[in-house]
Enzyme design. Sequence first.
Site, PDB file in Angstrom:
ATOM      1  CE  LYS A  47      -2.123   0.848   3.877  1.00 43.90           C
ATOM      2  NZ  LYS A  47      -1.586   2.124   4.394  1.00 43.90           N
ATOM      3  NE  ARG A  73      -3.801   3.633  11.259  1.00 41.68           N
ATOM      4  CZ  ARG A  73      -2.945   2.895  10.575  1.00 41.68           C
ATOM      5  NH1 ARG A  73      -3.195   1.601  10.414  1.00 41.68           N
ATOM      6  NH2 ARG A  73      -1.846   3.422  10.068  1.00 41.68           N
ATOM      7  NE  ARG A 104       9.570  -7.309   4.436  1.00 44.37           N
ATOM      8  CZ  ARG A 104       8.532  -6.493   4.659  1.00 44.37           C
ATOM      9  NH1 ARG A 104       8.043  -5.754   3.680  1.00 44.37           N
ATOM     10  NH2 ARG A 104       8.008  -6.411   5.864  1.00 44.37           N
ATOM     11  NE  ARG A 154      12.523  -5.431   8.585  1.00 42.45           N
ATOM     12  CZ  ARG A 154      11.840  -4.467   7.992  1.00 42.45           C
ATOM     13  NH1 ARG A 154      12.298  -3.228   8.019  1.00 42.45           N
ATOM     14  NH2 ARG A 154      10.710  -4.721   7.373  1.00 42.45           N
ATOM     15  NE  ARG A 212       2.566  -5.720  10.608  1.00 52.04           N
ATOM     16  CZ  ARG A 212       3.316  -5.418   9.546  1.00 52.04           C
ATOM     17  NH1 ARG A 212       4.379  -6.142   9.242  1.00 52.04           N
ATOM     18  NH2 ARG A 212       2.993  -4.385   8.799  1.00 52.04           N
TER      19      ARG A 212
END
Length: 215
Positions: free
Chosen positions: A13, A88, A127, A160, A171
């Site tokens: 996004k 949100r 990642r 990470r 999340r």
Amino acid sequence: MRLLIMGAPGAGKGTQAGLIKDAFPIAHISTGDMFRKAIAMQTPMGKVAKTYIDKGDLVPDEVTIELVRERLQEEDCKNGFLLDGFPRTVEQAVALDNILKDLNIKLDAVLNIAVDDKYLIDRITGRRVCLSCGASYHVVANKPKVEGKCDSCGGDLIQRPDDSEETIKNRLAVYYQKTKPVLDYYVKQELVKDVPGVGNIDEIFANIKKVLGEI
């Protein structure tokens, strides 16, 4: 154009919002930037927000909503805007509707970067970031020449902590609990335009431009 952009964590996004901002003469409004600008300009609500931020507290909904009202009346929003990170919650969405009604503004579309959960999890958990220079890689989509080493500086590549599978699943759970109902709210208003979020950045942006051309 007056737009909202939405998408699950890792959907891309933020990247697409930046491309839209560069391609169209509309204001890109993210909540973080909005807070910083209001505080720097010392607007009435900016001063209020600063009292919370300085104490490390979350800025209450009623303050954020009034900051949005202030921001939408600024000169650079006259040609349109892209709201990123707000609303949100459904309560914030209702408040935004009231603001837009008061300002005689009509929302044109809600862009939803749609990506399957499994793809999101694979994208984020794959990642890897260089400890030395911060360069980013992916174990499938953007492999380094030497496994575990940065192409640019030779530094070690790490995953990470917030890119772990457990973290991204948490999340996503929060997203479905709190933010997905906002999307459903706009679906009922027939404002949502789904944009497939799988593919390279340019392909996804081409799909966005196609959607915007039909508004």
